[in-house]
Design a protein around this motif. Sequence first.
Motif, mmCIF file in Angstrom:
data_model
loop_
_atom_site.group_PDB
_atom_site.id
_atom_site.type_symbol
_atom_site.label_atom_id
_atom_site.label_comp_id
_atom_site.label_asym_id
_atom_site.label_seq_id
_atom_site.Cartn_x
_atom_site.Cartn_y
_atom_site.Cartn_z
ATOM 1 N N ILE A 162 18.809 20.302 -29.392
ATOM 2 C CA ILE A 162 19.531 19.383 -28.508
ATOM 3 C C ILE A 162 20.792 20.064 -28.001
ATOM 4 O O ILE A 162 21.575 20.616 -28.789
ATOM 5 C CB ILE A 162 19.897 18.078 -29.253
ATOM 6 C CG1 ILE A 162 18.641 17.380 -29.770
ATOM 7 C CG2 ILE A 162 20.706 17.144 -28.368
ATOM 8 C CD1 ILE A 162 18.360 17.630 -31.224
ATOM 9 N N ASP A 163 20.995 19.994 -26.691
ATOM 10 C CA ASP A 163 22.184 20.580 -26.060
ATOM 11 C C ASP A 163 23.016 19.439 -25.474
ATOM 12 O O ASP A 163 22.629 18.815 -24.482
ATOM 13 C CB ASP A 163 21.761 21.548 -24.960
ATOM 14 C CG ASP A 163 22.953 22.165 -24.219
ATOM 15 O OD1 ASP A 163 24.107 21.857 -24.585
ATOM 16 O OD2 ASP A 163 22.720 22.951 -23.278
ATOM 17 N N ASN B 120 26.963 7.357 -28.455
ATOM 18 C CA ASN B 120 26.001 8.394 -28.825
ATOM 19 C C ASN B 120 26.239 9.627 -27.956
ATOM 20 O O ASN B 120 25.933 9.630 -26.772
ATOM 21 C CB ASN B 120 24.583 7.856 -28.647
ATOM 22 C CG ASN B 120 23.509 8.905 -28.891
ATOM 23 O OD1 ASN B 120 23.795 9.996 -29.401
ATOM 24 N ND2 ASN B 120 22.283 8.583 -28.532
ATOM 25 N N LEU B 121 26.781 10.673 -28.542
ATOM 26 C CA LEU B 121 27.111 11.892 -27.785
ATOM 27 C C LEU B 121 25.878 12.642 -27.308
ATOM 28 O O LEU B 121 25.963 13.443 -26.373
ATOM 29 C CB LEU B 121 27.960 12.820 -28.666
ATOM 30 C CG LEU B 121 29.262 12.229 -29.234
ATOM 31 C CD1 LEU B 121 29.920 13.230 -30.170
ATOM 32 C CD2 LEU B 121 30.202 11.825 -28.110
ATOM 33 N N ALA B 122 24.738 12.394 -27.945
ATOM 34 C CA ALA B 122 23.512 13.113 -27.580
ATOM 35 C C ALA B 122 22.680 12.343 -26.563
ATOM 36 O O ALA B 122 21.597 12.799 -26.196
ATOM 37 C CB ALA B 122 22.677 13.381 -28.829
ATOM 38 N N ARG B 123 23.164 11.218 -26.108
ATOM 39 C CA ARG B 123 22.391 10.399 -25.178
ATOM 40 C C ARG B 123 22.173 11.130 -23.861
ATOM 41 O O ARG B 123 23.125 11.525 -23.185
ATOM 42 C CB ARG B 123 23.121 9.092 -24.923
ATOM 43 C CG ARG B 123 22.261 8.019 -24.286
ATOM 44 C CD ARG B 123 23.103 6.799 -24.003
ATOM 45 N NE ARG B 123 22.305 5.576 -24.016
ATOM 46 C CZ ARG B 123 22.698 4.447 -23.462
ATOM 47 N NH1 ARG B 123 23.866 4.379 -22.850
ATOM 48 N NH2 ARG B 123 21.931 3.384 -23.518
ATOM 49 N N GLY B 124 20.906 11.345 -23.505
ATOM 50 C CA GLY B 124 20.581 12.035 -22.273
ATOM 51 C C GLY B 124 20.734 13.535 -22.341
ATOM 52 O O GLY B 124 20.640 14.216 -21.309
ATOM 53 N N ALA B 125 20.965 14.092 -23.530
ATOM 54 C CA ALA B 125 21.144 15.536 -23.666
ATOM 55 C C ALA B 125 19.862 16.287 -23.356
ATOM 56 O O ALA B 125 18.753 15.748 -23.483
ATOM 57 C CB ALA B 125 21.605 15.863 -25.093
ATOM 58 N N ALA B 126 19.986 17.538 -22.939
ATOM 59 C CA ALA B 126 18.820 18.395 -22.713
ATOM 60 C C ALA B 126 18.198 18.750 -24.062
ATOM 61 O O ALA B 126 18.902 18.985 -25.047
ATOM 62 C CB ALA B 126 19.232 19.653 -21.975
ATOM 63 N N VAL B 127 16.863 18.798 -24.106
ATOM 64 C CA VAL B 127 16.144 19.068 -25.349
ATOM 65 C C VAL B 127 15.016 20.049 -25.078
ATOM 66 O O VAL B 127 14.293 19.922 -24.081
ATOM 67 C CB VAL B 127 15.559 17.775 -25.965
ATOM 68 C CG1 VAL B 127 14.938 18.068 -27.337
ATOM 69 C CG2 VAL B 127 16.620 16.696 -26.097
ATOM 70 N N TYR C 3 25.290 22.258 -29.958
ATOM 71 C CA TYR C 3 23.847 22.266 -30.153
ATOM 72 C C TYR C 3 23.493 21.742 -31.555
ATOM 73 O O TYR C 3 24.209 21.993 -32.529
ATOM 74 C CB TYR C 3 23.275 23.682 -30.021
ATOM 75 C CG TYR C 3 23.560 24.345 -28.701
ATOM 76 C CD1 TYR C 3 22.729 24.156 -27.600
ATOM 77 C CD2 TYR C 3 24.672 25.176 -28.554
ATOM 78 C CE1 TYR C 3 22.993 24.777 -26.393
ATOM 79 C CE2 TYR C 3 24.950 25.807 -27.357
ATOM 80 C CZ TYR C 3 24.110 25.594 -26.270
ATOM 81 O OH TYR C 3 24.371 26.207 -25.073
ATOM 82 N N PHE C 4 22.378 21.054 -31.619
ATOM 83 C CA PHE C 4 21.786 20.677 -32.909
ATOM 84 C C PHE C 4 20.316 21.075 -32.904
ATOM 85 O O PHE C 4 19.643 21.006 -31.854
ATOM 86 C CB PHE C 4 21.903 19.172 -33.159
ATOM 87 C CG PHE C 4 23.250 18.753 -33.672
ATOM 88 C CD1 PHE C 4 23.530 18.758 -35.027
ATOM 89 C CD2 PHE C 4 24.252 18.375 -32.789
ATOM 90 C CE1 PHE C 4 24.774 18.379 -35.504
ATOM 91 C CE2 PHE C 4 25.500 18.003 -33.248
ATOM 92 C CZ PHE C 4 25.770 18.005 -34.604
#
Length: 846
Positions: free
Chosen positions: A420-421, A377-384, A481-482
């Motif tokens: 999401i960053d 999961n590339l978004a795991r722990g991403a800044a939001v 970003y998403f």
Amino acid sequence: MMPMTGWAHSMSHSLNGPTPQAILRQPQIPSNYKSMPPSLLALSITLLLLALGGEASFAAPALATGGEPSAAWDAIGNFNPVVPGYFADPTLKKFGDTYYLYTSTDGIGACEGWTQVWISKDMVNWVNYKLNWNPNDKNWAPDCMQKNGKYYLFYNFPCMTFAAEGDSPIGPWRPYGKTPLIPDKFVPPVITLDFQSFQDDDGATYGYFTTWAGNNDAGTGWVKFNDDMKTFESKGRIPYHELQGIMEGPFMLKRKGKYYMMYSNASCHDETYNVRYSINTTGPTADTGWIYGQNNPILSSDVPRKIHGTGHHSVLQEKDNYFMIYHRHDIWVSAGGLTRQTCIDRMHFNADDQIEKVIPTHQGIGYFGANQNKFPNLARGAAVVASSNEGTYLPRYASDDNNATLWRAVAGKMNEWIEIDMGSVQKVRSTHLQFEYPEHVYQYLLEYSTNKTDWKVFADKRSNQKAGCPMVDDKDVAARYFRVTITNMEPIKNVGRRAGIWNFKAFSGIDPNYDALIRKYVNADLNPPLPPLLVEAGAGYGGAVSPSGMKDAWPKSDHVFTITANPGFTIEDVIVDGKSVGAVGSYSFAKIDASHQIFARFKSQNKETGSVPRTGDLLFSCLAEDLPEGDKIASWPTQFPKGGSLAPMSNPTVTRIDGRKFACINAPEGSGFRFGSACTADIACDGFTMVAAVRHRRHSARDAWDSLVDIFYDRLQLGVYNWNGAVYVRCNGRALTSNFALADGQIAVLSLVVKPDGTWKAFADNREIMASDSADQMTKLVPGVVGGHGRCINLGRNEPDAWSTFNGEIGDVFLYKTALSDAEHKQLVNFVAAKLVGRVKPNAAK
């Protein structure tokens, strides 16, 4: 990004095959029981070994020193809860190589969600699938079993059991009929609920059921099925005195020739809920000879670690390994214990064949077998970041790969978003979204960007008609970003619309194993379909916009609104999509192609500013301006008595209506406030007066009452029925409902004046709406007269019934231990009303 606690972020559990490196980074019975909500180590520190093939192996979760599981509740990558969402009373079955998790659909009134099942090959990557059979508006505590090539599904409706048969674990289900398989009191005096099947070694099939098992020594009822699985060879019960502490949720397990009757004890609404067991060597229906197990209770809450309300379990056996599947309250313990989540932890037997205590963990077990999604999961722990958040439902929780935490926007709003960053530009092939209510349809727009300036569409689901979890969108892009914008959603029964996301995930590839599972279990389109647009209408104090509230709308549709001022008020301004259109009496939207908002403000012709009389006779008062600036309410300070406060129950939040603070009370959350502690002494009074500023918001739950101000349960109560806005009063147990009803979204100053002789009058904005000539004196209020409870003074809900909660917002509140005179009452209402239209500045009462 949140800090990672201990080894919580790096732990992974594998049964078969290597774990991806990326994941390593990463009791008298009440008379109305049928309508009640469902049923209430020192181990060494061990790192999990990764099984590299061969037979499935199971490793225990790592434990911190002192015996506590190492993972904090908000650690990235926790495996408990097992699935995202509110699911209770779990039964986990393995048919072939696939796991099926059947649960009550919680978080919607009293478990009133649609029937569904979770499906997985590895116990981590799940798919949610709605079933074709939804027999009642409440479908509780399901069970599924296989026999003679067929599958049998059981659901409970208070208080009876229904059944259906099918050719697969997901159906389609063919119900036995409209009549229950097991009606209530089929085995007197046992109440029929929480049915669970059991198949003995000789092939004989049994069913067990009970709730409130301590009444009349009921214990648990049982039936022995004939081969047709529709009729019974025999029936009976195991009495309560043989099964010490049984309340509900019976589950039979056989091991080494011994029968283990396991069951839940205490209240499912609070932290007392627990699991116990008794053993018998004679047989599964013996009515004597049950021996209370050692180590009881074997599963209990651990409140300091935010593990609350553990119970109503089932057991999964994998060879010689046993796992307990149970529910517990969500982290926020919201909705009076009716937003539960499903968890799983290992269960051990000691050398004497006694069940050891089960350690409830946040970390959970993890993978059973090979991981079915090999891409990290590339978004795991991403800044939001987000457009808004309600209380402590923080944006960062949407990227933590943790089913216990979620981002939620301010209540009731749509077109809310998260951004999401991922930290750097990466190849993304697929995204997964897990919305707060997985069995409901969400409409959304998913965009991506490399620089946070130039946004492109990844997926446009603004007309989506399918429920699902995960919601999968595929496209081959480079992105950092998403942004997810929730534009609309299928309204949740008893809740309405609420934008929330458990997890957003992004992957560089598509694993054919998980993808095949997702594509196999696709839900049908919603019928009737959900319109993609919204038109929202609201009003400030002094009038109404009709129709009011948030309404679905189709493109090219027309919408006409009427703006009406209350007596003594005039229209001041009408705001459409943030711009003034003047003091108009009506407004129309023609052939819309976007969502819209309309809001009306009113001006009072009453120039009196009022004041607060006789402060020495106040029981308490609280002012809206003293609410905190943030969303979360730790306490609400009282003006009188000085230094006092109201303590929040569940999760009330702060909202602003036309710039003014209110305490937001959501009925589905069971939120509210308590003044002081439980009382044991009478409150002497010379009559009583209540005044409160409120905004009522409709929702469909039809409870016995929906409390605005509540003293000792029903000794004195002023409330608003949530489903129709009617104002009611309870005084010394007697109830009266007015013909006056608040419109959805209407703001009003409600008040009640009770004279010492017991006669009373109720008012809305200083206009009398009902009265009683009862002669029941009001010279004291006596606590605890109803069933031993009713010892508290509450705001926004009664006590202890959290499911009877006012739905809306509360502003200034004044409670007097005396009957104010007509002039004093008018003076106080004028003061509260003047603040709502801005003629009196905040803090004027201080």
